[in-house]
Design an enzyme around this catalytic site. Structure first.
Site, mmCIF file in Angstrom:
data_model
loop_
_atom_site.group_PDB
_atom_site.id
_atom_site.type_symbol
_atom_site.label_atom_id
_atom_site.label_comp_id
_atom_site.label_asym_id
_atom_site.label_seq_id
_atom_site.Cartn_x
_atom_site.Cartn_y
_atom_site.Cartn_z
ATOM 1 N N TRP A 108 0.875 -1.192 0.000
ATOM 2 C CA TRP A 108 0.000 0.000 0.000
ATOM 3 C C TRP A 108 0.905 1.233 0.000
ATOM 4 C CZ3 TRP A 108 -2.169 2.572 4.887
ATOM 5 C CH2 TRP A 108 -3.154 3.509 4.569
ATOM 6 N N ASP A 130 -0.508 -5.553 9.342
ATOM 7 C CA ASP A 130 -1.579 -4.642 8.946
ATOM 8 C C ASP A 130 -2.757 -5.508 8.500
ATOM 9 O OD1 ASP A 130 -3.242 -2.719 7.956
ATOM 10 O OD2 ASP A 130 -1.804 -1.851 6.554
ATOM 11 N N LYS A 189 -13.388 -1.404 6.030
ATOM 12 C CA LYS A 189 -13.936 -2.183 4.912
ATOM 13 C C LYS A 189 -14.984 -3.176 5.407
ATOM 14 C CE LYS A 189 -10.218 -0.356 3.090
ATOM 15 N NZ LYS A 189 -9.999 0.631 2.094
#
Ligand code: LMR
Length: 394
Positions: A128, A209, A244
């Site tokens: 990311w 993460d 999400k």
């Protein structure tokens, strides 16, 4: 102060929103930022969330401060979601609520630096884009490690393990818990075990993460790698997010979880964590965390949320298969069948920045410059157009 400033570089993900807004084509498709869209192309508020919000509205009696650690019920249900019923892990870990997963990463970065000074972080290539930005501004030395081969669509596990042999005590290893962003390719359990063994041998600290729990194969399935790692290594840090899986993006609902050697260590670790939160933002925002705590702590609401989560997951996986089929049917020169075996919102098409630009300017399909596509933005209405466009440029 402002007179001699040069033009600041745009964020590679967030800057797409303006380009998309400027595109006046009726055919335009937004496959940029990671937002789940339903079959009608909307990013809805989940039904379980609406019910919990209603409850909150009716029962909340005060807006007084909570604490720098946030909502204690939320912190507990978060650890239970991460570790299941594993008593050992629950006993030697703690969670503090943070403003989103990004907030968790940033205070993890500040916290680790505060405790051990100048630190190296091993970062997957690719990863990311904000990972690099966060750890650079936090003063880390970044060491990229080979993770994924865009050309073959496969994990470069052997090369990864070779690069990671250079880790030593005091280093941090950044891993994606599941649904790797941007590739969608994750280690299998045997590979997680090898990573855990190497971490134990080198003494490096894993920082996981976990932003897409439940978007891959299921809530427990997606946590398996993380749980395996946590039960092997003495210490670990987890930055997790409910953006999400609860579709709570703008509410900024994240958590930082520390796993220590024992309960005493974890209590000490917490006391050193609190000033990091206090000096960054004082206290995390309450609304989203109160919703998550209510849903995870109420059996009926939790069941309803899990059904909604599996609907999102199944739709993403169906879109993966449909895209592979349509790309082949429309004469794509590249074999995209690897997309079907990967998981989560994202996939890398393995196309050049020029091809990405062509997709946008000629076909009105907006994806990230790295060739990352948000599979969760595909619908039955736009997928044919997208497949034709990708086949035409690749
Ligand atoms: C993404 O990668 O698109 C998401 O995680 C959203 C973001 O903040 O970049």
């Amino acid at each position: 102060m402002f007179t001699n400033l040069s033009v600041a570089p745009a964020d590679p993900i967030l800057s797409l929103a303006q380009l998309f807004a400027n595109d006046k084509s009726a055919d335009k498709v937004d496959l940029g930022i990671g937002i789940y869209k339903d079959h009608t192309g909307k990013a809805p508020v989940l039904k379980a969330v609406k019910k919990a919000e209603q409850w909150l509205l009716e029962t909340q009696a005060t807006k007084a401060y909570i604490s720098s650690a946030g909502n204690p019920d939320y912190n507990l249900v978060t650890r239970e979601l991460l570790f299941g019923a594993n008593k050992d892990l629950l006993g030697r870990s703690l969670t503090v609520q943070t403003p989103g997963g990004t907030g968790a990463l940033r205070i993890a970065a500040d916290y680790i630096r505060k405790l051990q000074g100048k630190t190296r972080i091993f970062i997957p290539d690719p990863t990311w884009t904000n990972h690099k930005a966060i750890f650079t501004v936090a003063g880390y030395e970044l060491v990229p490690y080979s993770y994924y081969d865009v050309a073959s669509g496969e994990l470069t596990f052997d090369a990864m393990m070779t690069s990671l042999k250079g880790m030593k005590e005091g280093d941090v290893l950044l891993l994606h818990g599941c649904c790797h962003n941007p590739s969608g390719a994750d280690p299998d359990l045997e590979q997680w075990q090898q990573i855990a063994d190497l971490l134990v041998k080198t003494g490096a600290l894993p920082l996981v993460d976990l932003a897409y729990l439940g978007f891959g194969n299921g809530l427990n399935e997606d946590a398996e790698g993380l749980r395996l790692l946590a039960s092997c290594v003495p210490e670990m840090v987890i930055a997790s997010s409910y953006s999400k899986n609860f579709a709570l993006y703008r509410e900024r609902v994240g958590a930082l979880t520390l796993v220590a050697r024992d309960t005493d260590n974890v209590t000490l670790a917490r006391a050193h964590m609190m000033p990091v939160a206090r000096t960054n933002y004082s206290m995390p925002p309450d609304h989203g965390a109160a919703i998550v705590a209510k849903i995870l702590g109420t059996p009926d609401l939790r069941r309803e949320w899990e059904v909604e989560l599996s609907t999102m997951r199944n739709r993403i996986n169906t879109m993966r298969s449909r895209l592979v089929t349509l790309l082949a049917e429309h004469g794509s020169k590249r074999d995209y069948s690897y997309l079907e075996n990967q998981r989560g919102m994202f996939a890398l098409l393995g196309i050049s920045p020029e091809a990405v630009e062509k997709l946008r300017s000629e076909h009105h399909v907006h994806i990230i410059g790295s060739g990352r596509v948000n599979i969760a933005g595909l619908t039955e209405d736009n997928i044919l157009h997208v497949a034709r466009a990708i086949a035409a440029i690749s």
